[in-house]
Design a protein around this motif. Structure first.
Motif, PDB file in Angstrom:
ATOM      1  N   TYR A  79      40.316  42.500  34.890  1.00 19.82           N
ATOM      2  CA  TYR A  79      39.093  43.207  35.270  1.00 19.82           C
ATOM      3  C   TYR A  79      38.985  44.495  34.453  1.00 19.82           C
ATOM      4  O   TYR A  79      39.998  45.113  34.122  1.00 19.82           O
ATOM      5  CB  TYR A  79      39.109  43.567  36.761  1.00 19.82           C
ATOM      6  CG  TYR A  79      39.075  42.375  37.677  1.00 19.82           C
ATOM      7  CD1 TYR A  79      40.231  41.650  37.968  1.00 19.82           C
ATOM      8  CD2 TYR A  79      37.879  41.945  38.255  1.00 19.82           C
ATOM      9  CE1 TYR A  79      40.198  40.544  38.804  1.00 19.82           C
ATOM     10  CE2 TYR A  79      37.839  40.843  39.100  1.00 19.82           C
ATOM     11  CZ  TYR A  79      38.999  40.155  39.363  1.00 19.82           C
ATOM     12  OH  TYR A  79      38.964  39.059  40.193  1.00 19.82           O
ATOM     13  N   GLN A 110      37.344  48.296  34.699  1.00 23.23           N
ATOM     14  CA  GLN A 110      36.751  49.259  35.617  1.00 23.23           C
ATOM     15  C   GLN A 110      36.355  50.515  34.838  1.00 23.23           C
ATOM     16  O   GLN A 110      37.216  51.327  34.487  1.00 23.23           O
ATOM     17  CB  GLN A 110      37.708  49.621  36.758  1.00 23.23           C
ATOM     18  CG  GLN A 110      37.070  50.529  37.802  1.00 23.23           C
ATOM     19  CD  GLN A 110      37.973  50.835  38.976  1.00 23.23           C
ATOM     20  OE1 GLN A 110      39.200  50.680  38.891  1.00 23.23           O
ATOM     21  NE2 GLN A 110      37.389  51.249  40.094  1.00 23.23           N
ATOM     22  N   GLY A 163      32.776  49.881  40.072  1.00 25.71           N
ATOM     23  CA  GLY A 163      33.688  48.864  40.579  1.00 25.71           C
ATOM     24  C   GLY A 163      34.191  47.987  39.445  1.00 25.71           C
ATOM     25  O   GLY A 163      33.564  47.891  38.395  1.00 25.71           O
ATOM     26  N   PRO A 164      35.321  47.360  39.636  1.00 20.26           N
ATOM     27  CA  PRO A 164      35.861  46.469  38.604  1.00 20.26           C
ATOM     28  C   PRO A 164      34.926  45.305  38.296  1.00 20.26           C
ATOM     29  O   PRO A 164      34.279  44.774  39.197  1.00 20.26           O
ATOM     30  CB  PRO A 164      37.177  45.983  39.223  1.00 20.26           C
ATOM     31  CG  PRO A 164      37.550  47.037  40.213  1.00 20.26           C
ATOM     32  CD  PRO A 164      36.246  47.514  40.767  1.00 20.26           C
ATOM     33  N   PHE A 219      34.810  41.483  36.453  1.00 20.80           N
ATOM     34  CA  PHE A 219      35.672  40.358  36.073  1.00 20.80           C
ATOM     35  C   PHE A 219      35.524  40.041  34.594  1.00 20.80           C
ATOM     36  O   PHE A 219      34.404  39.872  34.098  1.00 20.80           O
ATOM     37  CB  PHE A 219      35.295  39.150  36.926  1.00 20.80           C
ATOM     38  CG  PHE A 219      36.012  37.881  36.576  1.00 20.80           C
ATOM     39  CD1 PHE A 219      35.363  36.893  35.850  1.00 20.80           C
ATOM     40  CD2 PHE A 219      37.314  37.670  36.975  1.00 20.80           C
ATOM     41  CE1 PHE A 219      35.997  35.703  35.544  1.00 20.80           C
ATOM     42  CE2 PHE A 219      37.970  36.487  36.672  1.00 20.80           C
ATOM     43  CZ  PHE A 219      37.310  35.509  35.953  1.00 20.80           C
ATOM     44  N   GLN A 228      39.980  34.690  33.792  1.00 20.60           N
ATOM     45  CA  GLN A 228      41.097  34.254  34.620  1.00 20.60           C
ATOM     46  C   GLN A 228      41.874  33.167  33.894  1.00 20.60           C
ATOM     47  O   GLN A 228      41.285  32.275  33.263  1.00 20.60           O
ATOM     48  CB  GLN A 228      40.590  33.720  35.962  1.00 20.60           C
ATOM     49  CG  GLN A 228      41.675  33.307  36.936  1.00 20.60           C
ATOM     50  CD  GLN A 228      41.090  32.779  38.235  1.00 20.60           C
ATOM     51  OE1 GLN A 228      40.760  31.605  38.355  1.00 20.60           O
ATOM     52  NE2 GLN A 228      40.943  33.666  39.207  1.00 20.60           N
ATOM     53  N   LEU A 264      39.527  51.553  32.701  1.00 16.43           N
ATOM     54  CA  LEU A 264      40.788  51.137  33.294  1.00 16.43           C
ATOM     55  C   LEU A 264      40.791  49.610  33.328  1.00 16.43           C
ATOM     56  O   LEU A 264      39.858  48.999  33.858  1.00 16.43           O
ATOM     57  CB  LEU A 264      40.919  51.700  34.717  1.00 16.43           C
ATOM     58  CG  LEU A 264      42.194  51.361  35.488  1.00 16.43           C
ATOM     59  CD1 LEU A 264      43.409  52.024  34.842  1.00 16.43           C
ATOM     60  CD2 LEU A 264      42.064  51.793  36.942  1.00 16.43           C
ATOM     61  N   LEU A 314      42.474  46.326  34.685  1.00 15.83           N
ATOM     62  CA  LEU A 314      43.301  45.892  35.807  1.00 15.83           C
ATOM     63  C   LEU A 314      43.662  44.421  35.671  1.00 15.83           C
ATOM     64  O   LEU A 314      42.814  43.590  35.361  1.00 15.83           O
ATOM     65  CB  LEU A 314      42.547  46.114  37.119  1.00 15.83           C
ATOM     66  CG  LEU A 314      42.242  47.567  37.476  1.00 15.83           C
ATOM     67  CD1 LEU A 314      41.158  47.633  38.533  1.00 15.83           C
ATOM     68  CD2 LEU A 314      43.491  48.272  37.952  1.00 15.83           C
ATOM     69  N   GLY A 340      41.387  33.361  47.782  1.00 14.40           N
ATOM     70  CA  GLY A 340      40.572  34.271  46.988  1.00 14.40           C
ATOM     71  C   GLY A 340      41.160  35.644  46.781  1.00 14.40           C
ATOM     72  O   GLY A 340      40.782  36.336  45.845  1.00 14.40           O
ATOM     73  N   TRP A 341      42.086  36.068  47.661  1.00 12.97           N
ATOM     74  CA  TRP A 341      42.581  37.422  47.488  1.00 12.97           C
ATOM     75  C   TRP A 341      43.475  37.488  46.263  1.00 12.97           C
ATOM     76  O   TRP A 341      44.078  36.505  45.844  1.00 12.97           O
ATOM     77  CB  TRP A 341      43.364  37.870  48.728  1.00 12.97           C
ATOM     78  CG  TRP A 341      44.547  37.024  49.045  1.00 12.97           C
ATOM     79  CD1 TRP A 341      44.594  35.948  49.872  1.00 12.97           C
ATOM     80  CD2 TRP A 341      45.877  37.168  48.529  1.00 12.97           C
ATOM     81  NE1 TRP A 341      45.858  35.423  49.895  1.00 12.97           N
ATOM     82  CE2 TRP A 341      46.661  36.147  49.097  1.00 12.97           C
ATOM     83  CE3 TRP A 341      46.472  38.075  47.653  1.00 12.97           C
ATOM     84  CZ2 TRP A 341      48.008  36.008  48.802  1.00 12.97           C
ATOM     85  CZ3 TRP A 341      47.825  37.925  47.362  1.00 12.97           C
ATOM     86  CH2 TRP A 341      48.568  36.902  47.936  1.00 12.97           C
ATOM     87  N   GLN A 342      43.550  38.669  45.678  1.00 11.56           N
ATOM     88  CA  GLN A 342      44.358  38.886  44.490  1.00 11.56           C
ATOM     89  C   GLN A 342      45.133  40.180  44.631  1.00 11.56           C
ATOM     90  O   GLN A 342      44.674  41.122  45.285  1.00 11.56           O
ATOM     91  CB  GLN A 342      43.464  38.922  43.243  1.00 11.56           C
ATOM     92  CG  GLN A 342      42.755  37.594  42.997  1.00 11.56           C
ATOM     93  CD  GLN A 342      41.778  37.648  41.843  1.00 11.56           C
ATOM     94  OE1 GLN A 342      41.716  38.616  41.090  1.00 11.56           O
ATOM     95  NE2 GLN A 342      41.007  36.583  41.691  1.00 11.56           N
ATOM     96  N   PHE A 343      46.307  40.224  44.006  1.00 15.70           N
ATOM     97  CA  PHE A 343      47.205  41.364  44.072  1.00 15.70           C
ATOM     98  C   PHE A 343      47.096  42.111  42.746  1.00 15.70           C
ATOM     99  O   PHE A 343      47.357  41.524  41.694  1.00 15.70           O
ATOM    100  CB  PHE A 343      48.635  40.871  44.310  1.00 15.70           C
ATOM    101  CG  PHE A 343      49.591  41.933  44.747  1.00 15.70           C
ATOM    102  CD1 PHE A 343      50.257  42.717  43.815  1.00 15.70           C
ATOM    103  CD2 PHE A 343      49.836  42.155  46.080  1.00 15.70           C
ATOM    104  CE1 PHE A 343      51.140  43.698  44.212  1.00 15.70           C
ATOM    105  CE2 PHE A 343      50.727  43.127  46.497  1.00 15.70           C
ATOM    106  CZ  PHE A 343      51.374  43.898  45.554  1.00 15.70           C
ATOM    107  N   PHE A 344      46.726  43.382  42.816  1.00 20.32           N
ATOM    108  CA  PHE A 344      46.424  44.141  41.604  1.00 20.32           C
ATOM    109  C   PHE A 344      47.589  44.989  41.120  1.00 20.32           C
ATOM    110  O   PHE A 344      48.379  45.516  41.916  1.00 20.32           O
ATOM    111  CB  PHE A 344      45.222  45.058  41.838  1.00 20.32           C
ATOM    112  CG  PHE A 344      43.914  44.342  41.804  1.00 20.32           C
ATOM    113  CD1 PHE A 344      43.454  43.659  42.921  1.00 20.32           C
ATOM    114  CD2 PHE A 344      43.140  44.330  40.652  1.00 20.32           C
ATOM    115  CE1 PHE A 344      42.239  42.980  42.891  1.00 20.32           C
ATOM    116  CE2 PHE A 344      41.928  43.659  40.611  1.00 20.32           C
ATOM    117  CZ  PHE A 344      41.481  42.984  41.734  1.00 20.32           C
ATOM    118  N   GLY A 345      47.646  45.141  39.806  1.00 24.65           N
ATOM    119  CA  GLY A 345      48.564  46.073  39.185  1.00 24.65           C
ATOM    120  C   GLY A 345      47.941  47.449  39.091  1.00 24.65           C
ATOM    121  O   GLY A 345      46.769  47.636  39.447  1.00 24.65           O
ATOM    122  N   PRO A 346      48.706  48.423  38.595  1.00 22.06           N
ATOM    123  CA  PRO A 346      48.220  49.808  38.537  1.00 22.06           C
ATOM    124  C   PRO A 346      47.196  50.059  37.427  1.00 22.06           C
ATOM    125  O   PRO A 346      46.499  51.069  37.453  1.00 22.06           O
ATOM    126  CB  PRO A 346      49.488  50.620  38.285  1.00 22.06           C
ATOM    127  CG  PRO A 346      50.397  49.663  37.598  1.00 22.06           C
ATOM    128  CD  PRO A 346      50.105  48.309  38.172  1.00 22.06           C
TER     129      PRO A 346
END
Lengths: 112, 114
Positions: free
Chosen positions: B35, B37, B42-43, B45, B48, B88, B90, B101-107
């Motif tokens: 993503y 940002q 907002g981020p 897409f 994927q 940024l 992500l 659908g949920w995703q775990f984001f990095g910094p």
């Protein structure tokens, strides 16, 4: 196509008072909805998720959200704000292929 | 578990240059999304990856390309950098089998183009 609209770009509350961050969604089918939080200079953290189970969803740090199909809303609430809740909050919808579509964000300020 | 890791943390480039950003997904996750940002937004897409192939793509030009490796890690490449690419970036990972659908984001990686 799916989309979300965050109705407030900024919300200010006093510590200890309730928080309400508003989100409306648009989806051609039953959506998966999420709230993410982003603290300054940090990544996005998942607060809670709705995936067609219970309409009242409980998340981390005392946050909740209620899925209301009739109103196409997914508002985020918390009974009592803490200073540490100050951050940017994003309402998010997932499309059928797991692409996340973010709202424009709501900046929450908490005053002592 | 280190979660999603991204490198580098910050990067400064000049217009016309090329950049490569890297991402390692959370343990047990096989799908990686990228993503962008921009400041105050907002981020958005980008694309994927799953099973080393690009599965979905957002509204980004071909200057943005990526790759996924057999260990599920991923790279984002941007060619011919423009000032507007400053943002940024992500990386997010998820387990394909769950499909919630949920995703775990990095910094994130902060890219500045001068």
């Amino acid at each position: 196509a799916q989309s979300v609209t965050q109705l407030d770009s900024h919300v200010s509350v006093s510590e200890g008072t309730p928080v309400l961050l508003r989100c409306n969604y648009s989806s051609s089918y039953s959506p998966s909805l999420f709230w993410y939080v982003q603290h300054p200079n940090k990544g996005l953290q998942l607060l809670l998720k709705y995936t067609s189970a219970a309409t009242l969803v409980k998340g981390i740090n005392g946050f909740e959200a209620e899925f209301k199909k009739s109103e196409t809303s997914f508002h985020l609430t918390k009974p009592s704000a803490h200073m540490s809740d100050a951050a940017e909050y994003f309402c998010v919808v997932s499309d059928f292929a797991d692409k996340l579509i973010f709202g424009t964000g709501t900046r929450l300020q908490v005053f002592p | 578990d280190a979660g999603v890791t991204q490198s580098p943390t910050h990067l400064i480039k000049t217009r016309g240059q090329q950049v490569t950003l890297r991402c390692s997904p959370k343990s047990g996750h096989d799908t990686v999304s990228w993503y962008q940002q921009a400041l105050g937004q907002g981020p958005q897409f980008i694309f994927q990856y799953y099973e080393e192939e690009e599965r979905q793509r957002g509204n980004f030009p071909d200057r943005f390309s990526g790759h996924q490796f057999p260990n599920y890690s991923s790279e984002l490449n941007v060619n011919a950098l423009l000032l507007g690419d400053s943002a940024l970036y992500l990386c997010a990972s998820s387990p394909r089998r769950e499909r919630e659908g949920w995703q775990f984001f990095g910094p994130g990686t902060r890219l500045t183009v001068l």
